[in-house]
Design a protein around this motif. Structure first.
Motif, mmCIF file in Angstrom:
data_model
loop_
_atom_site.group_PDB
_atom_site.id
_atom_site.type_symbol
_atom_site.label_atom_id
_atom_site.label_comp_id
_atom_site.label_asym_id
_atom_site.label_seq_id
_atom_site.Cartn_x
_atom_site.Cartn_y
_atom_site.Cartn_z
ATOM 1 N N ALA A 124 35.203 -12.619 28.855
ATOM 2 C CA ALA A 124 36.088 -11.491 28.556
ATOM 3 C C ALA A 124 36.257 -10.579 29.770
ATOM 4 C CB ALA A 124 35.534 -10.701 27.369
ATOM 5 N N ILE A 125 35.187 -10.349 30.513
ATOM 6 C CA ILE A 125 35.278 -9.523 31.720
ATOM 7 C C ILE A 125 36.235 -10.178 32.719
ATOM 8 C CG2 ILE A 125 33.987 -8.746 33.759
ATOM 9 C CD1 ILE A 125 31.625 -8.187 31.857
ATOM 10 N N GLY A 126 36.155 -11.484 32.837
ATOM 11 C CA GLY A 126 37.077 -12.202 33.723
ATOM 12 C C GLY A 126 38.525 -12.052 33.290
ATOM 13 N N LEU A 127 38.766 -11.964 31.982
ATOM 14 C CA LEU A 127 40.136 -11.820 31.474
ATOM 15 C C LEU A 127 40.670 -10.396 31.636
ATOM 16 C CD1 LEU A 127 39.843 -13.850 28.141
ATOM 17 C CD2 LEU A 127 41.135 -14.508 30.174
ATOM 18 N N PHE A 128 39.869 -9.397 31.299
ATOM 19 C CA PHE A 128 40.349 -8.015 31.255
ATOM 20 C C PHE A 128 40.072 -7.217 32.527
ATOM 21 C CE2 PHE A 128 39.571 -9.027 26.685
ATOM 22 C CZ PHE A 128 40.908 -9.082 26.322
ATOM 23 N N PHE A 129 39.195 -7.732 33.402
ATOM 24 C CA PHE A 129 38.873 -7.050 34.651
ATOM 25 C C PHE A 129 39.095 -8.004 35.828
ATOM 26 C CE2 PHE A 129 36.656 -4.601 31.501
ATOM 27 C CZ PHE A 129 36.667 -3.298 31.975
ATOM 28 N N PRO A 130 40.336 -8.435 36.056
ATOM 29 C CA PRO A 130 40.563 -9.343 37.194
ATOM 30 C C PRO A 130 40.237 -8.622 38.499
ATOM 31 C CG PRO A 130 42.651 -8.618 36.264
ATOM 32 C CD PRO A 130 41.567 -8.091 35.365
ATOM 33 N N ASN A 131 39.528 -9.271 39.364
ATOM 34 C CA ASN A 131 39.082 -8.705 40.652
ATOM 35 C C ASN A 131 38.242 -7.440 40.451
ATOM 36 O OD1 ASN A 131 40.501 -10.721 42.048
ATOM 37 N ND2 ASN A 131 42.378 -9.525 41.900
ATOM 38 N N GLY A 132 37.594 -7.298 39.284
ATOM 39 C CA GLY A 132 36.709 -6.173 39.037
ATOM 40 C C GLY A 132 37.404 -4.869 38.682
ATOM 41 N N LEU A 133 38.719 -4.901 38.456
ATOM 42 C CA LEU A 133 39.468 -3.688 38.123
ATOM 43 C C LEU A 133 40.233 -3.856 36.821
ATOM 44 C CD1 LEU A 133 41.005 -2.779 41.593
ATOM 45 C CD2 LEU A 133 39.197 -1.563 40.394
ATOM 46 N N SER A 134 40.417 -2.726 36.121
ATOM 47 C CA SER A 134 41.247 -2.712 34.909
ATOM 48 C C SER A 134 42.050 -1.421 34.900
ATOM 49 C CB SER A 134 40.364 -2.780 33.660
ATOM 50 O OG SER A 134 39.703 -1.543 33.475
ATOM 51 N N SER A 135 42.849 -1.232 33.866
ATOM 52 C CA SER A 135 43.637 -0.003 33.749
ATOM 53 C C SER A 135 42.745 1.207 33.488
ATOM 54 C CB SER A 135 44.656 -0.145 32.621
ATOM 55 O OG SER A 135 43.991 -0.353 31.390
ATOM 56 N N LYS A 136 41.538 0.998 33.010
ATOM 57 C CA LYS A 136 40.595 2.091 32.723
ATOM 58 C C LYS A 136 39.673 2.394 33.891
ATOM 59 C CE LYS A 136 41.601 2.846 28.363
ATOM 60 N NZ LYS A 136 42.104 4.116 27.915
ATOM 61 N N GLY A 137 39.661 1.545 34.904
ATOM 62 C CA GLY A 137 38.817 1.792 36.054
ATOM 63 C C GLY A 137 38.073 0.547 36.496
#
Length: 191
Positions: A124-137
């Motif tokens: 899930a982290i790989g899906l929602f945090f590509p390259n370690g970033l997301s819209s939330k930070g």
């Protein structure tokens, strides 16, 4: 009609015999339009039944030739299973589902059936945090957990296969639950 009466119309005895045979045959099977249609329909149904039993016999014969072919639910025997993963962010005691336009949404992914909570979280982290970033930070600002379809925390030792067996759902849905990490002072970091 008697034979003497019929002889006045048909003088030859062979003609009279053929006529009587023809009349008896017509009386036994009347050939109305409705009866003809029913006969054709019955023949088609019988042909379909024979075809169906033939295909079943071929299928059973194939099973006999290959004794290692699995029976029952073949999807349950697969090594990988399809699951849905969503993202829920918790802030100020409120949980909100992150929608697709904000980098969340519900994603379908394949995962090994013996995957545990940690492996699902990593997926899930790989899906929602590509390259370690997301819209939330950035990834480093969050605590991570995994919830089931009823927003309950999942036990660390439960596998995907166990969840499928327990819930009997056709496809499982998990949620990556995030919350802001707190500083030593007790405040949350900026989002």
């Amino acid at each position: 009609m008697s034979d003497e009466e019929l002889s006045s119309y048909l003088p030859h005895q062979g003609d009279r015999i053929r006529l009587r045979v023809h009349v008896r045959k017509e009386e036994e099977t009347p050939r109305t339009k409705k009866n003809k249609l029913l006969t054709v329909l019955q023949e088609k149904l019988e042909a379909a039944r024979k075809k169906k039993t033939t295909s079943k016999e071929e299928h059973n014969l194939e099973d006999m030739r290959n004794p290692h072919r699995p029976f029952g639910n073949r999807n349950a025997a697969k090594q990988n299973r399809m699951i849905e993963i969503g993202w829920i962010h918790k802030s100020n005691q409120r949980s909100t589902q992150i929608r697709k336009n904000k980098g969340g949404g519900t994603r379908k992914t394949e995962i090994p059936r013996h995957a545990t909570k940690v492996e699902i979280i990593q997926q899930a982290i790989g899906l929602f945090f590509p390259n370690g970033l997301s819209s939330k930070g950035p990834l480093t600002n969050f605590n991570f957990d995994l919830w089931d379809f009823a927003d309950r925390e999942i036990d660390a030792n439960v596998t995907v296969a166990d969840m499928y067996e327990r819930t009997k759902l056709p496809i499982l849905r998990f949620y990556l639950a995030t919350s802001q990490k707190t500083n030593d002072i007790g405040n949350t970091t900026d989002a």
